[in-house]
Design a protein around this motif. Structure first.
Motif, short mmCIF file in Angstrom:
data_model
loop_
_atom_site.label_atom_id
_atom_site.label_comp_id
_atom_site.label_asym_id
_atom_site.label_seq_id
_atom_site.Cartn_x
_atom_site.Cartn_y
_atom_site.Cartn_z
N GLY A 24 7.89 -36.43 38.37
CA GLY A 24 8.96 -36.04 37.44
C GLY A 24 8.41 -35.44 36.17
N ARG A 25 7.24 -35.96 35.71
CA ARG A 25 6.71 -35.49 34.43
C ARG A 25 5.45 -34.65 34.60
NH1 ARG A 25 8.66 -40.55 30.75
NH2 ARG A 25 10.54 -39.43 30.18
N ALA A 26 5.16 -34.28 35.86
CA ALA A 26 3.91 -33.56 36.13
C ALA A 26 3.82 -32.25 35.36
CB ALA A 26 3.77 -33.28 37.62
N LEU A 27 4.97 -31.66 35.05
CA LEU A 27 4.93 -30.34 34.41
C LEU A 27 5.50 -30.37 33.00
CD1 LEU A 27 6.09 -28.27 37.50
CD2 LEU A 27 3.77 -28.64 36.70
N VAL A 80 20.13 -38.76 37.24
CA VAL A 80 18.92 -38.24 36.60
C VAL A 80 18.20 -37.26 37.54
CG1 VAL A 80 16.62 -38.86 35.73
CG2 VAL A 80 18.62 -40.23 35.08
N LEU A 81 18.04 -37.65 38.81
CA LEU A 81 17.28 -36.80 39.74
C LEU A 81 18.01 -35.51 40.06
CD1 LEU A 81 15.97 -39.54 42.20
CD2 LEU A 81 14.64 -38.30 40.49
N THR A 82 19.29 -35.64 40.47
CA THR A 82 20.02 -34.44 40.91
C THR A 82 20.54 -33.63 39.73
OG1 THR A 82 22.17 -35.50 41.04
CG2 THR A 82 20.81 -35.63 42.99
N PRO A 126 18.38 -53.20 33.92
CA PRO A 126 16.97 -53.58 34.09
C PRO A 126 16.31 -52.77 35.23
CG PRO A 126 18.42 -55.33 34.85
CD PRO A 126 19.31 -54.27 34.27
N SER A 127 15.01 -52.44 35.05
CA SER A 127 14.26 -51.76 36.11
C SER A 127 13.27 -52.74 36.72
CB SER A 127 13.47 -50.58 35.54
OG SER A 127 14.32 -49.52 35.24
N GLN A 128 13.33 -52.89 38.01
CA GLN A 128 12.39 -53.79 38.71
C GLN A 128 11.75 -53.01 39.85
OE1 GLN A 128 13.83 -57.43 40.33
NE2 GLN A 128 15.40 -57.53 38.75
N PHE A 129 10.49 -53.36 40.16
CA PHE A 129 9.79 -52.64 41.22
C PHE A 129 9.21 -53.63 42.22
CE2 PHE A 129 10.01 -49.87 37.65
CZ PHE A 129 10.34 -48.65 38.22
N HIS A 130 9.15 -53.20 43.46
CA HIS A 130 8.49 -54.00 44.50
C HIS A 130 7.59 -53.05 45.28
CE1 HIS A 130 7.80 -56.88 47.65
NE2 HIS A 130 8.28 -56.03 48.55
N GLU A 131 6.28 -53.34 45.25
CA GLU A 131 5.28 -52.47 45.89
C GLU A 131 5.50 -51.00 45.56
OE1 GLU A 131 4.90 -53.56 50.01
OE2 GLU A 131 3.86 -55.40 49.43
N GLY A 132 5.69 -50.71 44.30
CA GLY A 132 5.79 -49.33 43.83
C GLY A 132 7.17 -48.70 44.01
N GLY A 170 10.05 -35.95 41.94
CA GLY A 170 10.36 -37.34 41.61
C GLY A 170 11.07 -37.36 40.27
N GLY A 171 10.91 -38.43 39.55
CA GLY A 171 11.57 -38.55 38.23
C GLY A 171 11.71 -40.01 37.85
N GLY A 172 10.83 -40.84 38.42
CA GLY A 172 10.93 -42.29 38.22
C GLY A 172 10.89 -42.68 36.75
N ALA A 173 10.00 -42.07 35.96
CA ALA A 173 9.87 -42.47 34.56
C ALA A 173 11.16 -42.17 33.81
CB ALA A 173 8.70 -41.73 33.93
N GLU A 174 11.75 -41.02 34.12
CA GLU A 174 13.00 -40.69 33.43
C GLU A 174 14.15 -41.60 33.88
OE1 GLU A 174 13.77 -36.22 32.30
OE2 GLU A 174 12.04 -36.50 33.63
N VAL A 175 14.14 -42.00 35.14
CA VAL A 175 15.18 -42.94 35.59
C VAL A 175 15.02 -44.24 34.81
CG1 VAL A 175 16.04 -44.27 37.56
CG2 VAL A 175 15.32 -41.89 37.89
N THR A 176 13.76 -44.68 34.64
CA THR A 176 13.52 -45.92 33.88
C THR A 176 14.01 -45.75 32.43
OG1 THR A 176 11.60 -46.36 35.26
CG2 THR A 176 11.71 -47.55 33.18
N ASP A 177 13.70 -44.61 31.81
CA ASP A 177 14.17 -44.37 30.43
C ASP A 177 15.68 -44.49 30.32
OD1 ASP A 177 11.64 -43.90 29.70
OD2 ASP A 177 11.83 -41.71 29.46
#
Ligand code: PLP
Length: 687
Positions: free
Chosen positions: A23-26, A87-89, A66-72, A51-58
């Motif tokens: 998501g933030r690569a560019l 956020v993604l679409t 709350p944001s929770q993760f399991h094995e990435g 992707g865009g995981g960091a922005e979804v978390t923001d």
């Protein structure tokens, strides 16, 4: 340095490239514009999955979710799914597409939901992860159309299952699934981390075994574990190479897309084929992964001009958009019903065939052998009705009618027949194009109380090397079968459906048969066959006497309907005939220029070059040399090489094929001059 994992191959990949963008690569001023410029500089089909995981978390944080993760993977409930989808679409996709379009990339933003591009299924660990999904299927036909239109799809990894339930899909997994479905040559994971690092060491180019070992036994940091795992998944399912790296400046794409250094394993064939498949084909084989029109790309990225066409099957070449549309539309409507029920596409196809050929009835089946099997059975029923049940069917030397029992019994080549012992009795072989020998055989059998039941002949013997029946010989067979109250059967499995220059070769040669069998080109690559019969014969058939589960399948019939639309369209067969004249003249020039060639055989776009008896190489060696020169051809009989371009072949591609064939012949002849012992170098290769 980037991490590059090579599958079974490496090489200059030219097939579709799937790039997963973090998501933030560019992110950063001007970076998206520079990346766009890099894409524009590489004239290759690209699919981007972001992707865009960091922005979804923001955004979750801003909304107090709350944001929770399991094995990435993000544990996704209804609320976080809504945020992820928005956020993604919305945010990430629109930003990327806008930047790419501004930079000259014809990007199209889509989510997996759009048009059902990706179908999701719940993740196996759904109890823990909630609304996290995996990709169950990819609509490659549609994706292929977008690529064929020169566009760059930019996919947001949100998709619905068959019931319309939405899922959040890990972008690495989505990219791997898309790459796998497309048979991508390259799958690139771009993030802000330049490579995989293990035990403080940067991992460069490795093979699948080493990557698996790293994943299973090493501590992999920097969020690389899901990428490695997705990469291995894709490589295990046909993707050529996976690259994990960062893009930091204009020009970086060059090294990300670059081929591995010389010396790394290059193996254009799958090493496991011989372990997996029944040994009835020669392994190893060149593995093809991608095709467009007359061109195909092998797993090692090498392009070939395809003048085999799936052995005279791909009438419209590879990836014809109309064929894809016809098939996918029908797939979405009705796939299979069996012959317990009727279906529209089969009825429409039968009506078209009847109109085109003047026959009265059609039996639809799945292949050439199955068509011949039915035709021979129908001929025996007819003979029974005429009191000729003890009679004989005549087929010809060089004939190939298929591998099922009856069709094989009428196939002349001893190597195909003999391993199987006793076959269907009552079939005799006569010399091809020899009316007197045919008459003598029929007379001898009749005198012994075995009247003529039927004659089965290919108007152009394909397998035997495009040997064309003399029209006078066919006329003789027509008269002989009529006077014996027997049937004349034309096997047009290879020479029919436009390949001869007319819809039927019989039309080209001016003779009418009682039964004609079609297959190969009829479906343009989708298996289908048809037996065309006349009313007097059809009247002998009753329900239950013969049948097939798949024959007349709606998808195959829809494919065939499209093939017929194209072939009978204005000017199509005129163009086939023009290309046939060009090809024939070009091959004649090669015969004049190369002492190893004897003559050109065949008609239309079913041609073969026959080698002289004393040629210093055999057909298999020529097939191999042509392949090395970038041209795919196949053997025909023991002395010929067949030239079978798609019917849509362009004039320029015929010129190119002739050039490559010329180069292959020159190479073989000069090799012989410099080293006569290499004369039969390709002898072991069958085709
Ligand atoms: N008849 C002819 C003239 C053929 O060329 C072939 C295949 O090459 C067949 C029958 C058998 O067709 P299939 O391989 O579809 O069973």
């Amino acid at each position: 340095m980037v991490t590059r994992i090579t599958g079974t191959t490496s090489g200059p990949a030219t097939g579709p490239v799937v790039i997963k963008l973090g998501g933030r690569a560019l992110e950063g001023p001007g970076r998206l514009a520079d990346f766009a410029a890099d894409l524009v500089a590489h004239d290759r089909p690209f699919v981007l999955v972001h992707g865009g995981g960091a922005e979804v978390t923001d955004w979750c944080r801003k909304l107090n979710i709350p944001s929770q993760f399991h094995e990435g993977l993000r544990v996704t409930d209804e609320a976080s799914l809504e945020v992820a989808t928005a956020v993604l679409t919305g945010i990430v996709s629109s930003r990327l597409v806008a930047g790419l379009v501004a930079g000259g990339v014809p990007a199209v933003g889509l989510s997996g939901v759009d048009g059902g591009l990706l179908e999701a299924e719940p993740h196996p660990d759904a109890d823990r992860l909630g609304r996290v999904g995996r990709v169950a299927s990819v609509d490659t036909a549609w994706l292929g159309e977008i690529l064929a239109a020169g566009r760059v799809p930019v996919l947001a990894p949100v998709a619905a299952d068959a019931a319309g339930i939405l899922y959040n899909i890990n972008a690495d997994d989505a990219a791997a699934a898309v790459a796998q479905a497309l048979g991508a040559s390259l799958l690139v994971f771009l993030s802000d981390v330049p490579s995989v690092v293990v035990d403080g060491r940067t991992v460069g180019t490795i093979g699948v075994a080493e990557a698996t070992d790293i994943l299973d036994h090493k501590d992999v940091t920097g969020g690389m574990r899901p990428k490695l795992s997705a990469a291995l998944n894709a490589l295990g399912n046909g993707v050529g190479t996976a690259v994990i790296g960062a893009w930091s400046a204009r020009g970086d794409l060059e090294s990300l897309l670059a081929t591995p250094a010389a010396g790394s394993a290059v193996n254009p064939t799958s090493p496991v084929e011989a372990d997996l498949f029944a040994g009835v084909y020669p392994f190893p084989r060149l593995e093809l992964v991608h095709g467009r029109g007359c061109h195909v790309t092998a797993r090692d990225g090498r392009d070939y001009l395809d003048f085999v066409s799936g052995i005279a099957v791909n009438a419209l070449g590879h990836a014809d958009p109309g064929l894809r549309n016809a098939v996918s539309r029908q797939m979405a409507q009705l796939v299979h019903v069996s012959n317990l029920y009727g279906n529209g596409p089969a009825a429409a196809l039968a009506a078209r065939l009847v109109n085109l050929t003047g026959y009265d009835k059609v039996f639809l089946c799945n292949s050439g052998a199955e068509g011949n099997e039915a035709a021979l059975k129908f001929a025996r029923l007819h003979a029974g009705a005429k009191g000729h049940q003890d009679g004989i069917i005549v087929a010809f030397d060089g004939a190939f009618h298929g591998r099922t029992a009856f069709a094989l019994s009428a196939t002349a080549t001893p190597a195909y027949r003999e391993p199987f012992g006793r076959l269907v009795p009552g079939i005799r072989f006569a010399p091809f194009n020899d009316a007197a020998a045919f008459d003598a055989l029929v007379a001898e059998e009749a005198a012994a109380g075995r009247p003529l039941q039927a004659v089965l002949i290919e108007p152009v013997q394909g397998e035997a090397g495009a040997r064309t029946a003399d029209p006078a010989f066919l006329a003789h067979l027509r008269a002989a079968t009529r006077s014996a109250n027997a049937l004349l059967l034309f096997d047009e499995v290879q020479c029919g459906v436009g390949r001869s220059g007319s819809f039927l070769a019989a039309q080209e040669l001016g003779i009418d048969a009682d039964i004609t069998i079609l297959a190969k080109g009829l479906g343009g690559g989708i298996p289908i066959g048809a037996v065309l019969i006349r009313n007097d014969l059809a009247g002998l058939l009753s329900a239950g006497q013969h049948g097939t589960t798949f024959g007349g399948n709606p998808v195959a019939a829809a494919a065939s309907g499209h093939v017929l639309d194209v072939i009978t369209g204005p000017g199509f067969l005129t163009a086939v005939n023009e290309r046939a004249v060009q090809l024939g003249a070009g091959l004649e020039r090669l015969v004049a220029a190369h002492t190893s060639l004897k003559r050109v055989n065949g008609l239309g776009l079913l041609r073969a070059i026959e080698l002289k008896e004393d040629a210093p190489f055999d057909p298999a060696a020529l097939v191999l040399a042509a392949r090395n020169a970038g041209l795919l051809l196949c053997k025909g009989g023991s002395r010929s090489v067949r030239v079978l371009p798609p019917l849509v072949v362009a004039a320029a591609d015929i010129d190119l094929a002739l050039e490559r064939l010329d180069a292959a012949l020159t190479h073989l002849e000069s090799e012989h001059l410099s080293n006569p012992t290499l004369a039969l170098a390709g002898k072991g290769e069958r085709s």
